[in-house]
Design an enzyme around this catalytic site. Structure first.
Site, PDB file in Angstrom:
ATOM      1  N   HIS B  85      54.297  37.084  51.205  1.00 38.48           N
ATOM      2  CA  HIS B  85      53.950  37.254  49.786  1.00 38.48           C
ATOM      3  C   HIS B  85      52.377  37.572  49.863  1.00 38.48           C
ATOM      4  CE1 HIS B  85      53.575  36.781  45.379  1.00 38.48           C
ATOM      5  NE2 HIS B  85      54.899  36.397  45.492  1.00 38.48           N
ATOM      6  N   GLY B 166      32.116  32.225  38.984  1.00 43.46           N
ATOM      7  CA  GLY B 166      31.868  31.825  40.168  1.00 43.46           C
ATOM      8  C   GLY B 166      31.011  32.791  40.939  1.00 43.46           C
ATOM      9  N   HIS B 171      35.267  32.212  48.538  1.00 42.59           N
ATOM     10  CA  HIS B 171      35.216  31.119  49.387  1.00 42.59           C
ATOM     11  C   HIS B 171      35.677  31.373  50.714  1.00 42.59           C
ATOM     12  CE1 HIS B 171      36.126  27.004  50.449  1.00 42.59           C
ATOM     13  NE2 HIS B 171      35.437  26.425  49.527  1.00 42.59           N
TER      14      HIS B 171
END
Lengths: 302, 302
Positions: B85, B166, B171
């Protein structure tokens, strides 16, 4: 809050629809019972009658109904009561209806328990009806109520009209009471795009049980004179066994035979969610659907 | 118990579907939040992905989602994650869905609040999507996710892919996250009494938005080889504006043009009660019906 796990609906019919202070005190007596909700109550002055709709678990509903009897026995005297609607008692009829997490057998047991308590506490004779009665001649409310309060002394003297609980004669002021269990009733009307009352009457005769139609349909054809149309006015007394979609499709097909179309239909008052979802299941040809897929049901069961 | 007065559904999709102990700890973190119910969670090993379904009020859902991010950031490393996925983050997608007593605007506000908190607490960049995004190029989840985690450094360097909250880079282990608000989605399939895949594909093309069909339908035609039939497989993304009955009737009519009948339909997973009652309203031609007539709704609002 209500326990979603066990819900019984109860719809007591009381012989007072004019003195609204009296009705209001009865509503307060129901509301005072913890774990019971009074969903609705309405009074009809010409019928001189009020209908309460309450829900709760078996213990709560029992307590609320007994509190209602206590108030009604104190405030209502059938000897001076006049109204258009047939009645035999101050608390005339009390049906218990299974909604969730309870069976019909549970409601029958509750009807018998409450019947016994009403007879013992208030000296009021009780007739069981519908699912709570094992006697085919005493299932039908109209049969039990025929002759009304005024004919009750004579009627109850007959062996076949001995009550299921309590004395063999009516209470002087509160009369007698009919208590039982039944499926939720749906008041369902279909309006036809015609003013031909004969068509509505023929269709009503075709679909109602009494004249050869569906087992759980009561129906009559009436004119809605102000709108210039006619209506097949129905009570569906068991939507699981005689579902709304089947009744709707049959009425539409019978109407088409006279060249008449369905204008619209209407539900009067409350309807169980399952009655509507089963119509959706039929028309959308839903396979393998179960009630636990309805988001709100899942939330309530969480 | 849940407050019936304010209910938001949230369906976080997390990039872990194989290490069930990790999934289980995430479920526990959600369950630990008072006033929130975890209705369902399921994991798919080949997708290597899990989907949680939780409900509660705004404050509770916010707290549960942040607890989920904390666990996911600790336990999931996208650099070693493999699965079929597409995904860009450890917590990949978080939609907020208005169920009861809240508006879409409330869910948009919640998405922005949670997005800001995720960026600040965990240093994870957040893209808003669907109703929460004012930018037409960033409403569609597939557009945001194109290129996946592996392409994220390069993608986010482009000015048009600056995140809503952000840092301008993913990240290292948790990637980025897509947070937004949308209507409840109904996974709805219609099976056709034929093995002709071309018919299912033509009908899917006729009804889906992307190729000229209904605004809130995504659809594809697929073969159910084991049953020897074909299926129009759909997501209905706004059942109020594109209702089930209209989709069903259009599919049935298009199928008839090829001499093909609808065999059945199916709802996968949960469906809001209103989506089914609106189908009943259409087919039964119910006039003047309102949701407060549904017995269960009245009970919940009592």
């Amino acid at each position: 809050m209500l326990h979603a796990s066990m819900l019984i609906e109860c719809i007591p019919n009381v012989s007072e629809g004019r003195r609204l202070d009296v009705v209001s005190r009865m509503a307060d007596a129901i509301r005072a019972v913890p774990g019971v909700r009074l969903l609705d109550h309405s009074s009809d002055a010409s019928h001189n009658r009020s209908v309460f709709t309450l829900v709760g678990d078996a213990a709560g509903v029992e307590q609320a109904v007994l509190a209602l009897y206590e108030r009604a026995a104190a405030d209502i005297d059938l000897r001076t009561h006049r109204g258009e609607h047939p009645r035999i008692g101050a608390v005339d009829v009390v049906p218990f209806v299974p909604i969730e997490g309870v069976t019909m057998a549970d409601c029958v047991a509750l009807a018998k328990k409450v019947g016994g308590a009403v007879a013992e506490r208030f000296g009021i004779p009780v007739f069981l009806y519908e699912e709570a009665s094992a006697n085919p001649a005493r299932k039908n409310l109209e049969d039990i109520r025929r002759g009304e309060f005024e004919g009750l002394v004579e009627k109850m003297a007959k062996p076949e009209w001995a009550p299921d609980f309590g004395p063999r004669a009516p209470h002087p002021s509160a009369g007698a009471s009919v208590i039982g269990a039944r499926m939720p009733l749906i008041a369902y009307n279909i309006n036809l795009a015609t003013d031909r009352l004969d068509v509505a009457k023929k269709i009503a005769a075709a679909i109602r049980h009494s004249s050869g139609g569906y087992r759980f349909v009561k129906a009559m054809g009436i004119a809605l004179a102000d709108r210039g149309i006619v209506q097949v006015s129905m009570n569906l007394t068991n939507y699981e066994k005689t579902p709304m979609h089947r009744v709707f499709e049959t009425v539409a097909r019978e109407a088409a035979r006279y060249g008449v179309a369905v204008l619209e239909s209407e539900i009067v008052g409350l309807v169980p969610s399952a009655a509507l979802t089963s119509a959706a299941e039929f028309y959308l040809q839903l396979e393998g659907f179960n009630a636990n897929q309805v988001l709100e049901n899942r939330l309530r069961n969480a």
